[in-house]
Write a protein that holds these residues in place. Structure first.
Motif, PDB file in Angstrom:
ATOM      1  N   UNK A  30      42.538  57.455  42.654  1.00  0.00           N
ATOM      2  CA  UNK A  30      43.810  58.153  42.429  1.00  0.00           C
ATOM      3  C   UNK A  30      43.830  59.410  43.273  1.00  0.00           C
ATOM      4  N   UNK A  31      44.893  59.561  44.035  1.00  0.00           N
ATOM      5  CA  UNK A  31      45.008  60.728  44.894  1.00  0.00           C
ATOM      6  C   UNK A  31      46.406  61.314  44.724  1.00  0.00           C
ATOM      7  N   UNK A  32      46.461  62.525  44.241  1.00  0.00           N
ATOM      8  CA  UNK A  32      47.732  63.226  44.018  1.00  0.00           C
ATOM      9  C   UNK A  32      48.764  62.341  43.322  1.00  0.00           C
ATOM     10  N   UNK A  33      48.310  61.655  42.280  1.00  0.00           N
ATOM     11  CA  UNK A  33      49.232  60.867  41.469  1.00  0.00           C
ATOM     12  C   UNK A  33      49.570  59.502  42.040  1.00  0.00           C
ATOM     13  N   UNK A  34      48.934  59.121  43.149  1.00  0.00           N
ATOM     14  CA  UNK A  34      49.175  57.790  43.701  1.00  0.00           C
ATOM     15  C   UNK A  34      47.952  56.898  43.451  1.00  0.00           C
ATOM     16  N   UNK A  35      48.200  55.583  43.437  1.00  0.00           N
ATOM     17  CA  UNK A  35      47.115  54.611  43.290  1.00  0.00           C
ATOM     18  C   UNK A  35      46.674  54.209  44.689  1.00  0.00           C
ATOM     19  N   UNK A  36      45.377  54.365  44.958  1.00  0.00           N
ATOM     20  CA  UNK A  36      44.866  54.057  46.290  1.00  0.00           C
ATOM     21  C   UNK A  36      43.976  52.816  46.203  1.00  0.00           C
ATOM     22  N   UNK A  37      44.319  51.785  46.993  1.00  0.00           N
ATOM     23  CA  UNK A  37      43.435  50.615  47.072  1.00  0.00           C
ATOM     24  C   UNK A  37      42.674  50.695  48.396  1.00  0.00           C
ATOM     25  N   UNK A  38      41.419  50.260  48.352  1.00  0.00           N
ATOM     26  CA  UNK A  38      40.537  50.529  49.492  1.00  0.00           C
ATOM     27  C   UNK A  38      40.781  49.618  50.686  1.00  0.00           C
ATOM     28  N   UNK A  39      41.386  48.444  50.463  1.00  0.00           N
ATOM     29  CA  UNK A  39      41.530  47.489  51.560  1.00  0.00           C
ATOM     30  C   UNK A  39      40.328  46.570  51.698  1.00  0.00           C
ATOM     31  N   UNK A  40      39.324  46.756  50.825  1.00  0.00           N
ATOM     32  CA  UNK A  40      38.157  45.865  50.835  1.00  0.00           C
ATOM     33  C   UNK A  40      38.607  44.450  50.446  1.00  0.00           C
ATOM     34  N   UNK A  41      37.804  43.431  50.811  1.00  0.00           N
ATOM     35  CA  UNK A  41      38.214  42.054  50.520  1.00  0.00           C
ATOM     36  C   UNK A  41      38.362  41.764  49.027  1.00  0.00           C
ATOM     37  N   UNK A  42      39.158  40.747  48.715  1.00  0.00           N
ATOM     38  CA  UNK A  42      39.352  40.315  47.331  1.00  0.00           C
ATOM     39  C   UNK A  42      40.164  41.318  46.547  1.00  0.00           C
ATOM     40  N   UNK A  43      39.766  41.552  45.293  1.00  0.00           N
ATOM     41  CA  UNK A  43      40.503  42.518  44.463  1.00  0.00           C
ATOM     42  C   UNK A  43      40.005  43.939  44.694  1.00  0.00           C
ATOM     43  N   UNK A  44      38.999  44.082  45.536  1.00  0.00           N
ATOM     44  CA  UNK A  44      38.472  45.407  45.904  1.00  0.00           C
ATOM     45  C   UNK A  44      37.955  46.183  44.695  1.00  0.00           C
ATOM     46  N   UNK A  45      37.238  45.481  43.821  1.00  0.00           N
ATOM     47  CA  UNK A  45      36.580  46.150  42.686  1.00  0.00           C
ATOM     48  C   UNK A  45      35.212  45.518  42.501  1.00  0.00           C
ATOM     49  N   UNK A  46      34.228  46.338  42.238  1.00  0.00           N
ATOM     50  CA  UNK A  46      32.869  45.816  42.040  1.00  0.00           C
ATOM     51  C   UNK A  46      32.173  46.571  40.925  1.00  0.00           C
ATOM     52  N   UNK A  47      31.253  45.884  40.206  1.00  0.00           N
ATOM     53  CA  UNK A  47      30.578  46.558  39.090  1.00  0.00           C
ATOM     54  C   UNK A  47      29.695  47.707  39.563  1.00  0.00           C
ATOM     55  N   UNK A  48      29.676  48.764  38.757  1.00  0.00           N
ATOM     56  CA  UNK A  48      28.790  49.903  39.058  1.00  0.00           C
ATOM     57  C   UNK A  48      27.377  49.627  38.554  1.00  0.00           C
ATOM     58  N   UNK A  49      27.221  48.584  37.743  1.00  0.00           N
ATOM     59  CA  UNK A  49      25.928  48.307  37.101  1.00  0.00           C
ATOM     60  C   UNK A  49      25.744  46.800  37.035  1.00  0.00           C
ATOM     61  N   UNK A  50      24.541  46.381  36.651  1.00  0.00           N
ATOM     62  CA  UNK A  50      24.321  44.946  36.524  1.00  0.00           C
ATOM     63  C   UNK A  50      24.825  44.467  35.163  1.00  0.00           C
TER      64      UNK A  50
END
Ligand code: MG
Length: 346
Positions: free
Chosen positions: A321-341
């Motif tokens: 989130x940047x200044x009230x906007x939603x920022x997507x990274x452009x990484x492949x797929x849904x662009x979300x990955x687990x922070x842990x196992x």
């Protein structure tokens, strides 16, 4: 393809109140699909009001196991989802998790984000509303101050005190508001009075002002309301929409209701053909599901994708989130990955 799923509880930073209840945590079942070394993730978020339980969701994943295990690249997501959908009339959140994990997997295999796959990549980040749950006035004031980056606030209303609530909000901010009534108004004449009051208070839209069962009254209200009305609880899947022409001015589309990205896009297309506005929203979900929906941000008139900001323990990284906007990274797929196992115990 290998399938794993894991129950996880998201802890809210502040107890989260809506017109029907207040809660401190919310369950999600996360899904991992692995095919030829590529891993895709999905999430079924299961707030109690959705009516889908953790047990039912886990059982649905197990019921889909054989079907998913038989999938190999290149897989046709639509074909797989048609078969998944046919297994139950319910389990929309579980289906959403499968749909987004398949999109993640296929996107990663093709090195394309979901937004690139569907041509929905936005030219610039879109601003999202930030939700303020029902709370004591002094707590709400603090939450509104904390939301200083956001240019639109979404206020959860739907109690007998809505006028006082909005007046309290107006004592500390003049930002435009979305007001989510969560079916809380049951008298159409009072609802219309409230709609005029809301207009005067710089409210941009009213979400689900009346109960799902009051369709005729909702149509009556929408025809007269000076503020656009959006269906949320009334509009789950594509098949619900034909019945809502003229009943609302717009639809709040959420992955947990639509059973995933494929059908969310069809719902957006339906809205375009039927002159209805589109809000892309979220439930109490982590960065996993929210990042999946954010891939479609360019299709929306309004964005309400703030859920990841509400937790202390989001197990995924994804949207920012940047200044009230939603920022997507452009990484492949849904662009979300687990922070842990997350899936380590299975
Ligand atoms: Mg709502």
């Amino acid at each position: 393809m290998k399938i794993k799923h894991q129950l996880y509880f998201l802890d809210f930073k502040h107890p989260f109140g809506v017109s029907s209840n207040t809660r401190t945590q919310t369950p999600s079942v996360f899904l991992e699909l692995e095919c030829e070394g590529v891993v895709g993730y999905g999430e079924a978020c299961l707030p109690a009001y959705l009516g889908e339980t953790v047990g039912e969701t886990q059982a649905f994943f197990e019921a889909c196991k054989r079907l998913l295990e038989d999938c190999v690249f290149p897989m046709q997501i639509a074909e797989v989802m048609t078969r998944v959908d046919a297994l139950s009339k319910r389990a929309n959140a579980a289906k959403a998790a499968i749909d987004m994990a398949l999109h993640d997997l296929v996107g990663k295999a093709r090195q394309k984000s979901v937004a690139e796959m569907y041509g929905t990549a936005g030219s610039s980040p879109k601003r999202t509303s930030f939700t303020i749950g029902i709370d004591m006035e002094e707590v709400m004031v603090k939450k509104i101050q904390d939301a200083r980056d956001f240019s639109i606030l979404k206020i959860k209303a739907g109690t007998a005190n809505d006028r006082a609530l909005i007046e309290a909000v107006r004592r500390c901010t003049d930002k435009p508001l979305f007001v989510d009534v969560n079916q809380g108004w049951t008298d159409k004449h009072k609802a219309l009075e409230m709609a005029h009051f809301m207009k005067d208070q710089h409210v941009l839209l009213l979400e689900q002002p009346m109960p799902v069962s009051m369709k005729q009254e909702s149509a009556w209200l929408s025809a007269r309301s000076p503020v656009p009305t959006f269906a949320d609880e009334s509009a789950k899947r594509l098949s619900d929409l034909d019945d809502l022409k003229g009943v609302f001015s717009g639809i709040n589309i959420k992955l947990m209701k639509s059973a995933g990205i494929l059908e969310a896009i069809k719902m957006v297309e339906w809205c375009g053909k039927n002159d209805m506005q589109v809000m892309l929203g979220c439930m109490a979900e982590s960065s996993c599901a929210t990042s999946a929906m954010a891939q479609l941000a360019d299709l929306a008139d309004y964005i309400d994708l703030d859920a990841p900001l509400l937790y202390k323990n989001d197990p995924f990284s994804g949207v920012s989130y940047l200044q009230g906007t939603v920022v997507v990274s452009g990484a492949p797929g849904i662009a979300a990955n687990p922070r842990m196992n997350l899936f380590s115990d299975l």
